[in-house]
Write an enzyme that holds these catalytic residues in place. Structure first.
Site, PDB file in Angstrom:
ATOM      1  N   ASN A   1      16.208  -9.586  -5.224  1.00 25.06           N
ATOM      2  CA  ASN A   1      16.793 -10.838  -4.726  1.00 25.06           C
ATOM      3  C   ASN A   1      17.942 -10.620  -3.749  1.00 25.06           C
ATOM      4  O   ASN A   1      18.142 -11.445  -2.850  1.00 25.06           O
ATOM      5  CB  ASN A   1      17.284 -11.662  -5.929  1.00 25.06           C
TER       6      ASN A   1
ATOM      7  N   TYR B   1      17.527 -11.263  10.343  1.00 29.79           N
ATOM      8  CA  TYR B   1      17.163 -11.858   9.052  1.00 29.79           C
ATOM      9  C   TYR B   1      15.658 -12.100   8.965  1.00 29.79           C
ATOM     10  O   TYR B   1      14.996 -11.656   8.031  1.00 29.79           O
ATOM     11  CB  TYR B   1      17.936 -13.163   8.850  1.00 29.79           C
TER      12      TYR B   1
ATOM     13  N   LYS C   1      25.485 -14.332  -8.358  1.00 25.14           N
ATOM     14  CA  LYS C   1      25.673 -15.709  -7.883  1.00 25.14           C
ATOM     15  C   LYS C   1      24.372 -16.213  -7.256  1.00 25.14           C
ATOM     16  O   LYS C   1      23.376 -15.472  -7.158  1.00 25.14           O
ATOM     17  CB  LYS C   1      26.801 -15.782  -6.851  1.00 25.14           C
TER      18      LYS C   1
HETATM   19  P1  NAP Z   1      23.961 -15.585  -1.974  1.00 28.47           P
HETATM   20  O1  NAP Z   1      24.458 -16.665  -2.882  1.00 28.47           O
HETATM   21  O2  NAP Z   1      24.767 -15.170  -0.806  1.00 28.47           O
HETATM   22  O3  NAP Z   1      23.629 -14.317  -2.886  1.00 28.47           O
HETATM   23  C1  NAP Z   1      23.278 -13.078  -2.329  1.00 28.47           C
HETATM   24  C2  NAP Z   1      23.407 -12.015  -3.412  1.00 28.47           C
HETATM   25  O4  NAP Z   1      23.033 -10.752  -2.840  1.00 28.47           O
HETATM   26  C3  NAP Z   1      24.844 -11.851  -3.930  1.00 28.47           C
HETATM   27  O5  NAP Z   1      24.822 -11.544  -5.302  1.00 28.47           O
HETATM   28  C4  NAP Z   1      25.340 -10.650  -3.138  1.00 28.47           C
HETATM   29  O6  NAP Z   1      26.400  -9.942  -3.757  1.00 28.47           O
HETATM   30  C5  NAP Z   1      24.060  -9.825  -3.140  1.00 28.47           C
HETATM   31  N1  NAP Z   1      24.117  -8.730  -2.179  1.00 28.47           N
HETATM   32  C6  NAP Z   1      24.296  -8.786  -0.844  1.00 28.47           C
HETATM   33  N2  NAP Z   1      24.317  -7.550  -0.323  1.00 28.47           N
HETATM   34  C7  NAP Z   1      24.128  -6.694  -1.357  1.00 28.47           C
HETATM   35  C8  NAP Z   1      24.066  -5.283  -1.467  1.00 28.47           C
HETATM   36  N3  NAP Z   1      24.196  -4.475  -0.391  1.00 28.47           N
HETATM   37  N4  NAP Z   1      23.861  -4.729  -2.699  1.00 28.47           N
HETATM   38  C9  NAP Z   1      23.729  -5.522  -3.778  1.00 28.47           C
HETATM   39  N5  NAP Z   1      23.823  -6.864  -3.756  1.00 28.47           N
HETATM   40  C10 NAP Z   1      24.012  -7.432  -2.547  1.00 28.47           C
HETATM   41  O7  NAP Z   1      22.529 -15.969  -1.362  1.00 28.47           O
HETATM   42  P2  NAP Z   1      21.211 -16.617  -1.995  1.00 28.47           P
HETATM   43  O8  NAP Z   1      20.892 -17.791  -1.155  1.00 28.47           O
HETATM   44  O9  NAP Z   1      21.314 -16.751  -3.456  1.00 28.47           O
HETATM   45  O10 NAP Z   1      20.170 -15.489  -1.594  1.00 28.47           O
HETATM   46  C11 NAP Z   1      19.358 -14.816  -2.541  1.00 28.47           C
HETATM   47  C12 NAP Z   1      18.073 -14.403  -1.842  1.00 28.47           C
HETATM   48  O11 NAP Z   1      17.350 -15.583  -1.446  1.00 28.47           O
HETATM   49  C13 NAP Z   1      18.291 -13.602  -0.549  1.00 28.47           C
HETATM   50  O12 NAP Z   1      17.360 -12.553  -0.497  1.00 28.47           O
HETATM   51  C14 NAP Z   1      18.024 -14.632   0.532  1.00 28.47           C
HETATM   52  O13 NAP Z   1      17.600 -14.034   1.732  1.00 28.47           O
HETATM   53  C15 NAP Z   1      16.936 -15.460  -0.106  1.00 28.47           C
HETATM   54  N6  NAP Z   1      16.751 -16.802   0.469  1.00 28.47           N
HETATM   55  C16 NAP Z   1      17.719 -17.729   0.356  1.00 28.47           C
HETATM   56  C17 NAP Z   1      17.509 -18.991   0.899  1.00 28.47           C
HETATM   57  C18 NAP Z   1      18.548 -20.071   0.807  1.00 28.47           C
HETATM   58  O14 NAP Z   1      18.332 -21.132   1.429  1.00 28.47           O
HETATM   59  N7  NAP Z   1      19.650 -19.880   0.092  1.00 28.47           N
HETATM   60  C19 NAP Z   1      16.297 -19.294   1.533  1.00 28.47           C
HETATM   61  C20 NAP Z   1      15.324 -18.311   1.620  1.00 28.47           C
HETATM   62  C21 NAP Z   1      15.565 -17.069   1.073  1.00 28.47           C
HETATM   63  P3  NAP Z   1      27.961 -10.268  -3.400  1.00 28.47           P
HETATM   64  O15 NAP Z   1      28.328 -11.510  -4.178  1.00 28.47           O
HETATM   65  O16 NAP Z   1      28.673  -9.038  -3.869  1.00 28.47           O
HETATM   66  O17 NAP Z   1      28.031 -10.480  -1.919  1.00 28.47           O
END
Ligand code: NAP
Length: 245
Positions: free
Chosen positions: A91, A168, A17
């Site tokens: 990611n 974080y 996702k």
């Molecule tokens: P997200 O929609 O919550 O997706 C996070 C993903 O990581 C999900 O697929 C989740 O799986 C997976 N995950 C979490 N813990 C895990 C584990 N122990 N083993 C394997 N998979 C795991 O968040 P996102 O915003 O797309 O985040 C993706 C990356 O972007 C992250 O590293 C985040 O820190 C970074 N980021 C995001 C933003 C933002 O504004 N969204 C900004 C800066 C950086 P489940 O579905 O099973 O939970």
């Protein structure tokens, strides 16, 4: 669909996702074979079906980044299927409940953030590196955050200066250190290691409060995954420029 990168193999962690799924979708649209790392097989399979329906060469690979035996199994499967890995996108990430500024943060929330966002990345990267060394042009992309920048954290005028989550932000800061050190170690190889700030993107991580679309949030990570051999390594990038450390 442009198939400019057909034949390359990419592993994206947390690809079921959010930004990870979108990175996989965009890489798949460029002809890359995408292995969708996901800890939940149902969600991983569902993501695989969505990308296959779009015409991508994609498959689910079970990958919980905090479980060494599952990581080892994933590496074995990749070796058996492809014998190498061209692109690793670290990611998967979490923002733990109880995280907050240093004076009140729950230490357990700091540990949880480090477990996934740093130790998980370290374990996956170490397990996949032998396969990446088999690639003629390996690329490792860390999905970090502007919140991992020490410089920006110390700037009172920064737009996110109030977001002081020790777990974080700290986990992304040490992820950036991993990037710089690994890029240095690999400086005499064709492998490039870079770290990316996706920008504030609407996903589950922030209750969809992000102001960017996932397409925008994935763009720089995809670009870094496909950079040519003369591009820099060991940098911190966002769409349109570099991020201060
Ligand atoms: P997200 O929609 O919550 O997706 C996070 C993903 O990581 C999900 O697929 C989740 O799986 C997976 N995950 C979490 N813990 C895990 C584990 N122990 N083993 C394997 N998979 C795991 O968040 P996102 O915003 O797309 O985040 C993706 C990356 O972007 C992250 O590293 C985040 O820190 C970074 N980021 C995001 C933003 C933002 O504004 N969204 C900004 C800066 C950086 P489940 O579905 O099973 O939970």
């Amino acid at each position: 669909m442009g198939l400019n990168h057909k034949g390359k193999v990419a592993l994206i962690t947390g690809a079921n996702k959010g930004i990870g799924f979108e990175v996989a979708r965009q890489l798949g649209a460029q002809g890359v074979t995408v292995c969708l790392g996901a800890r939940n097989p149902h969600l991983g399979k569902f993501a695989e079906e969505k990308l296959k329906a779009d015409g991508a060469d994609a498959y689910f690979l079970e990958l919980e980044v905090t479980k060494p035996e599952i990581i080892a199994k994933a590496a074995e499967e990749l070796r058996a299927r492809h014998g190498r890995l061209d692109i690793l996108v670290n990611n998967a990430g979490v923002h733990g409940a109880g995280d907050g500024p240093p004076s009140i943060v729950d230490p357990e929330a700091v540990r949880q953030a480090l477990d996934v966002n740093f130790f998980g990345v370290l374990a996956v990267t170490q397990a996949m590196l032998p396969l990446i060394r088999e690639s003629p042009s390996g690329r490792i992309v860390m999905v970090s955050s502007g919140l991992g920048s020490l410089t920006l954290n110390g700037d009172p005028d920064w737009q996110f200066a109030g977001v002081k989550r020790l777990g974080y932000n700290g986990s992304k800061a040490i992820l950036n250190m991993l990037t710089v050190q690994l890029a240095w170690e690999l400086r005499d190889t064709s492998i490039k290691v870079n770290t990316v700030n996706p920008g504030f993107t609407a996903t589950d991580l922030n209750g969809y409060r992000g102001t960017q679309t996932v397409e925008e949030g994935a763009a720089e990570t995809v670009r870094q995954a496909l950079i040519p051999g003369d591009a820099p390594s060991g940098g911190f990038f966002e769409t349109g420029g570099v991020v201060p450390w």
